[in-house]
Enzyme design. Structure first.
Site, PDB file in Angstrom:
ATOM      1  N   LEU A  65       0.824  -1.177  -0.092  1.00  0.00           N
ATOM      2  CA  LEU A  65       0.064  -0.134  -0.107  1.00  0.00           C
ATOM      3  C   LEU A  65       0.715   1.074  -0.087  1.00  0.00           C
ATOM      4  O   LEU A  65       0.413   2.393  -0.819  1.00  0.00           O
ATOM      5  CB  LEU A  65      -0.966  -0.046   1.161  1.00  0.00           C
ATOM      6  CG  LEU A  65      -2.213  -0.815   1.135  1.00  0.00           C
ATOM      7  CD1 LEU A  65      -2.098  -2.197   1.184  1.00  0.00           C
ATOM      8  CD2 LEU A  65      -3.192  -0.232   2.221  1.00  0.00           C
ATOM      9  N   GLY A  66       1.860   1.322   0.791  1.00  0.00           N
ATOM     10  CA  GLY A  66       2.873   2.397   0.866  1.00  0.00           C
ATOM     11  C   GLY A  66       4.020   2.197   1.733  1.00  0.00           C
ATOM     12  O   GLY A  66       4.108   1.030   2.427  1.00  0.00           O
ATOM     13  N   ASP A  96      -9.312   0.536   6.965  1.00  0.00           N
ATOM     14  CA  ASP A  96      -9.160   2.146   7.234  1.00  0.00           C
ATOM     15  C   ASP A  96     -10.339   2.571   8.153  1.00  0.00           C
ATOM     16  O   ASP A  96     -10.437   3.275   8.812  1.00  0.00           O
ATOM     17  CB  ASP A  96      -9.136   2.953   5.947  1.00  0.00           C
ATOM     18  CG  ASP A  96      -8.092   2.949   5.239  1.00  0.00           C
ATOM     19  OD1 ASP A  96      -6.977   2.434   5.642  1.00  0.00           O
ATOM     20  OD2 ASP A  96      -8.127   3.667   4.251  1.00  0.00           O
ATOM     21  N   THR A 129       0.045   2.681  24.824  1.00  0.00           N
ATOM     22  CA  THR A 129      -0.649   1.692  23.854  1.00  0.00           C
ATOM     23  C   THR A 129      -0.436   0.061  24.566  1.00  0.00           C
ATOM     24  O   THR A 129       0.562  -0.193  25.004  1.00  0.00           O
ATOM     25  CB  THR A 129       0.053   1.759  22.441  1.00  0.00           C
ATOM     26  OG1 THR A 129       1.452   1.494  22.626  1.00  0.00           O
ATOM     27  CG2 THR A 129      -0.199   2.940  21.855  1.00  0.00           C
ATOM     28  N   HIS A 141       4.827   6.870  10.597  1.00  0.00           N
ATOM     29  CA  HIS A 141       6.242   6.361  10.369  1.00  0.00           C
ATOM     30  C   HIS A 141       7.291   7.679  10.221  1.00  0.00           C
ATOM     31  O   HIS A 141       8.364   7.570  10.655  1.00  0.00           O
ATOM     32  CB  HIS A 141       6.412   5.304   9.261  1.00  0.00           C
ATOM     33  CG  HIS A 141       5.664   3.960   9.635  1.00  0.00           C
ATOM     34  ND1 HIS A 141       5.973   3.360  10.794  1.00  0.00           N
ATOM     35  CD2 HIS A 141       4.867   3.254   8.971  1.00  0.00           C
ATOM     36  CE1 HIS A 141       5.249   2.166  10.916  1.00  0.00           C
ATOM     37  NE2 HIS A 141       4.677   2.164   9.619  1.00  0.00           N
ATOM     38  N   HIS A 201       5.178   0.712  14.456  1.00  0.00           N
ATOM     39  CA  HIS A 201       3.842  -0.203  14.389  1.00  0.00           C
ATOM     40  C   HIS A 201       3.450  -0.481  15.840  1.00  0.00           C
ATOM     41  O   HIS A 201       4.220  -0.642  16.856  1.00  0.00           O
ATOM     42  CB  HIS A 201       3.863  -1.697  13.616  1.00  0.00           C
ATOM     43  CG  HIS A 201       4.052  -1.086  12.186  1.00  0.00           C
ATOM     44  ND1 HIS A 201       4.990  -1.668  11.421  1.00  0.00           N
ATOM     45  CD2 HIS A 201       3.190  -0.562  11.414  1.00  0.00           C
ATOM     46  CE1 HIS A 201       4.589  -1.139  10.237  1.00  0.00           C
ATOM     47  NE2 HIS A 201       3.521  -0.445  10.245  1.00  0.00           N
ATOM     48  N   GLN A 210       0.685  -6.006  22.044  1.00  0.00           N
ATOM     49  CA  GLN A 210       0.055  -6.733  21.402  1.00  0.00           C
ATOM     50  C   GLN A 210       0.894  -7.965  20.571  1.00  0.00           C
ATOM     51  O   GLN A 210       1.942  -7.749  20.406  1.00  0.00           O
ATOM     52  CB  GLN A 210      -0.672  -5.895  20.178  1.00  0.00           C
ATOM     53  CG  GLN A 210      -1.793  -5.216  20.595  1.00  0.00           C
ATOM     54  CD  GLN A 210      -2.501  -4.258  19.410  1.00  0.00           C
ATOM     55  OE1 GLN A 210      -3.392  -3.431  19.484  1.00  0.00           O
ATOM     56  NE2 GLN A 210      -2.165  -4.857  18.056  1.00  0.00           N
ATOM     57  N   THR A 261      -3.902   5.042   4.901  1.00  0.00           N
ATOM     58  CA  THR A 261      -2.670   4.627   4.481  1.00  0.00           C
ATOM     59  C   THR A 261      -1.677   5.806   4.665  1.00  0.00           C
ATOM     60  O   THR A 261      -0.293   5.496   5.277  1.00  0.00           O
ATOM     61  CB  THR A 261      -2.707   4.102   3.135  1.00  0.00           C
ATOM     62  OG1 THR A 261      -3.444   2.855   2.991  1.00  0.00           O
ATOM     63  CG2 THR A 261      -1.208   3.806   2.540  1.00  0.00           C
ATOM     64  N   GLU A 273       1.379   5.904   7.106  1.00  0.00           N
ATOM     65  CA  GLU A 273       2.914   6.256   6.750  1.00  0.00           C
ATOM     66  C   GLU A 273       3.679   7.303   7.302  1.00  0.00           C
ATOM     67  O   GLU A 273       4.669   7.499   7.547  1.00  0.00           O
ATOM     68  CB  GLU A 273       2.867   6.053   5.092  1.00  0.00           C
ATOM     69  CG  GLU A 273       2.804   4.747   4.636  1.00  0.00           C
ATOM     70  CD  GLU A 273       3.439   3.633   5.134  1.00  0.00           C
ATOM     71  OE1 GLU A 273       4.374   3.828   5.761  1.00  0.00           O
ATOM     72  OE2 GLU A 273       2.855   2.345   5.121  1.00  0.00           O
TER      73      GLU A 273
END
Length: 449
Positions: free
Chosen positions: A199-200, A321, A279, A258, A264, A282, A251, A255
């Protein structure tokens, strides 16, 4: 040997943000080609955040950053709005989404984030985005925020391209280096078709001059002429070619997270560390869009911070999304520290490439006009006071970050008066207030809360 293994893993373990059908064709999952951020960055950013926190209580107001963006749309001769030569409307929808997501004004936040602990940690990151209006040559751009590039005219290989980061990658080594605009003034965004499910991907930040990072580790920033983010044209904005289930512009949000130094949410490992205390741990990244609240999702980590389950609503997870709706306070702190300190990030807030007044050929001599705009930030009511050396009729124009005029008021020689402008019906974000007469013009930036 350990360093060699680490480098190899950093390079080849690319992060699961694929857009591809599973073996049963029942679902589509996400693949982001951004490599893993190395630990050296964490040592530096931790110190930057500590320093930032030390001075936070001394500030009367928070720092609100604005990032000018340019979308380099790579096409091979298609008509505008056709295939991967996406429309200006699709670009504008993406800029609007970025401004909503990074300011926590996205309408879907309240409907997807229902757990109390998650709601309390959700943050307004105080980062805005504006469409560049001025090109590197100093001319006014025909389409705000858009640079259309023909592969035929450039002599480049015809698309689609591979999105995976790899040695000799065509996107980074040919397309980016031959089309990048000054990354100290623009966030470069490349839009093109990719054929490997990506995706990117983004280039991580580079630390300030004077530090001594291990520059050969993948994930430690990169060259100036490759700095920016890349998206497949099908995952931009929420109109036009935007394709379900990645058709809400997240997306780009992911990104750019980042690009501003976020990992992530699982720390790029099972129950890994994303260096954000708010957070939950996970064991895996989310695919699809869970139909229940995060509290019902099993995070799979045997640590005390595990409840209330996966924060699949976080922009740095891999959810569809329609599920991604929030950043946290700790993620905000990382991005704010990066904007304040990282090379090629800190200068963006003072870039003037979104300011049309510098290229319209109008005199902005302060001695000829004094303009006051208050309050700033504003919650809806805005007051503008104008004093000119020579009394003239003038026009007050309010322009949004897409370059669109949202309000215009013509005033007849009311020198020294204060005019009230109601902006309560406008969306929160950055706006530009321009006062223009036949001989002088002045523009100021405001924040509408």
């Amino acid at each position: 040997m350990k360093l060699i293994i680490t480098l190899a893993l950093s390079f080849f373990v690319l992060l699961n943000c694929f857009s591809q059908n599973n073996t049963e064709g029942a679902a589509i999952i996400r693949l982001c080609g951004t490599p893993i951020l190395n630990e050296e960055y964490e040592i530096w950013i931790d110190k930057a955040i500590q320093k930032q926190n030390q001075f936070a209580n001394l500030k009367k107001t928070s720092t609100v950053y604005t990032i000018p963006v340019v979308f380099h749309i790579i096409h091979s001769g298609q008509a505008v709005g056709t295939s991967y030569n996406i429309s200006l409307a699709q670009v504008n929808s993406q800029i609007n989404i970025l401004n909503q997501d990074f300011r926590k004004t996205n309408p879907d936040f309240a409907t997807t984030v229902t757990q109390t602990s998650f709601v309390n940690s959700a943050a307004d990151c105080e980062i805005n985005f504006c469409a560049a209006r001025i090109s590197p040559s100093g001319t006014l751009m025909a389409e705000p925020g858009v640079d259309r590039i023909s592969t035929v005219a450039k002599g480049w290989n015809a698309p689609p391209y591979k999105g995976m980061i790899e040695p000799g990658g065509y996107i980074d080594n040919t397309i980016k280096v031959n089309s990048s605009w000054d990354p100290t003034k623009y966030l470069n965004i490349w839009i093109l078709p990719m054929n490997d499910g990506v995706l990117g991907y983004a280039q991580f930040p580079t630390v300030p001059a004077g530090t001594t990072p291990i520059t050969d580790i993948v994930g430690w920033g990169g060259a100036a002429n490759t700095d920016g983010v890349v998206f497949d044209y099908r995952y931009v904005g929420n109109v036009g070619a935007a394709t379900y289930p990645f058709n809400k512009g997240r997306t780009a949000t992911h990104e750019i997270g980042h690009w501003l130094g976020l990992r992530h949410i699982n720390g790029d490992a099972s129950c890994g560390n994303d260096y954000c205390t708010d957070t939950p741990a996970q064991g895996s990244l989310t695919s699809g869009c869970p139909s229940t609240t995060g509290g019902a999702s099993v995070a799979g980590c045997t640590v005390t911070s595990n409840p209330p389950g996966k924060m699949y609503q976080n922009f740095m997870d891999y959810s569809d999304d329609r599920c991604m709706t929030m950043f946290t306070t700790a993620q905000k702190a990382r991005m704010q520290a990066c904007m304040a300190n990282c090379a090629r990030r800190t200068s963006l807030n003072t870039s003037t490439v979104c300011n049309v007044s510098s290229v319209i050929g109008i005199n902005e001599n302060v001695s000829e006009m004094n303009m006051e705009v208050f309050p700033n930030p504003s919650s809806g009511d805005l007051y503008v006071t104008v004093n000119m050396l020579n009394q003239q009729d003038y026009t007050i124009t309010i322009i949004n970050t897409l370059g669109q005029t949202v309000k215009e008021i013509k005033q007849v020689q009311s020198n020294g008066s204060t005019l009230k402008i109601d902006l309560s019906d406008k969306s929160p974000g950055i706006y530009f207030v321009t006062v223009k007469s036949k001989s002088v013009s002045k523009t100021k930036r405001i924040v509408l809360q």
